[in-house]
Design a protein around this motif. Sequence first.
Motif, PDB file in Angstrom:
ATOM      1  N   LYS A  10      39.568 111.583 -14.816  1.00 57.40           N
ATOM      2  CA  LYS A  10      38.435 110.926 -14.160  1.00 57.40           C
ATOM      3  C   LYS A  10      38.906 109.582 -13.618  1.00 57.40           C
ATOM      4  O   LYS A  10      39.502 108.784 -14.337  1.00 57.40           O
ATOM      5  N   ASP A  55      36.747 114.852 -12.750  1.00 52.78           N
ATOM      6  CA  ASP A  55      37.436 115.168 -11.498  1.00 52.78           C
ATOM      7  C   ASP A  55      38.207 116.472 -11.624  1.00 52.78           C
ATOM      8  O   ASP A  55      38.298 117.248 -10.668  1.00 52.78           O
ATOM      9  N   SER A  56      38.781 116.692 -12.805  1.00 51.10           N
ATOM     10  CA  SER A  56      39.526 117.935 -13.046  1.00 51.10           C
ATOM     11  C   SER A  56      39.576 118.187 -14.544  1.00 51.10           C
ATOM     12  O   SER A  56      39.235 117.323 -15.346  1.00 51.10           O
TER      13      SER A  56
END
Length: 496
Positions: A10, A55-56
């Motif tokens: 993040k 984010d991932s």
Amino acid sequence: MRVELQNISKRFGSVQANDQVSLLVEAGTIHGLLGENGAGKSTLVKVLSGFISRDSGAVLLDEKSVEIKTPANAIAAGIGMLHQDPLDFPPLSVLDNFMVGKTGTGFIDRGRSLRQLQQLAAHFNFNLNGYETVNNLTVGERQQLELLRLLSLGVSTLILDEPTTGISASQKTALFEAVKQLAAQGKSIIFVSHKLEDVEELCDRVTVLRHGKVIGRAEIPCPDAVLIEMMFGRELALPLKPQTRQSEAALQLEKIRVDTDRLSLHLGDLTVYKGEVIGLAGLEGSGQELLLLLCAGLLHSASGQMVINGMEMTHKPYQEYLDRGIGYLPADRLKEGLVSGLSIHEHVALRTPARSFFVDWKETLKQTVQAIAIFNIRGKPNTPVERLSGGNQQRTQLALLPVPLNLLLMEHPTRGLDIESVLWVWQQLIARCQTGTTILFMSSDLDEIMRYSDRVIVFSGGQASRPIAVADLTVDRLGELIGGRLSDTMEPLAIS
């Protein structure tokens, strides 16, 4: 429930808050998430609890991938988070807050909800009145209420984010007992903290973050030196406290009485000397805050006399206290110490004495850059103060204090700070004492009071002990006095 985070990342602008962070928490265990302020702990658990989108990376519950985009998604998946500042509705009653989030056909049985609240509270030995307004509760009681609400919603994974900040020792004991019971029932617990003693007392294992990355993992018990090395990458040295007390009086109180709606504080005669550090110990609301507000000029006494640096200050206007070199650091940094929405630069500009109608923004920018460097604030001149971590907000408050100061009054100066920040703050405070500044501070951390005070005043229900030299105290004895055993220390507050 088995909880697994895989390679969570993040970013906030230029700041990488989480960088490929993985975490595994088995059912029935208490897993500590340890790190300094700003290490990325809160970001990670907010991703898991749906307050922040990642984010991932991936989230797995009992080895099944799930999407958690909102707190409601998290609750539905059995994940609840107890925030450092409980998310409640202060104007409403305890029962109304307990019922928040419950689903149904549009009608909620308040009687049934009250019985459920009472049963849960009794099970964990929490003393909560369903009809009490939440505004009247302490932080610890609000925390207990939020914990019961989450349990009533059926959570099987509980996240506690810095839960021991701002609560009393007895409330901490009750909270830890409740958490241990929940783990024994098979719930998975994530305990976010920067306090080694809390992690060592409660957790089974720990994951350490530094600068958004996993630095290491350890089984508990684990040597402090190992955990500190992982948290900070080096050993930390305690600041030395040399003898700084002078013979000249900085503060003199005579037969002071302070009355409020909730408490009446009675003090005898008290003299505090230049360069001295006085620790104020006691349960929250016992009177120590009233003494600080009185000495800061923010509260007037009903009777008695106050002299500061030889000048009679009883009932003087607040500006005169500022002119006499009196500084005050409140416990609530954002509500009382700083101004949300304003940058570090704007705070420096507000502090700078006005020499004309206009602000010299170039000059104040230079002062801001210098303050950020000197006080090692992790932020830029245009950073809004509410975006700073707790430690950096405290560094900013210290940077805004004028130099020199005659009297510095502080509420919980290191509450919520990691070990490195605590040591840094006290290095700055000790340096001030060496120049003649007198410090009065209140703290719920008995070790902090014992380590840095020259003398201690214990408060209990509006009564105060005489100042006791730290050399004549132990932590256990101090705890007994705080518990109300002041009978042998109640002679008038007089010092030879």
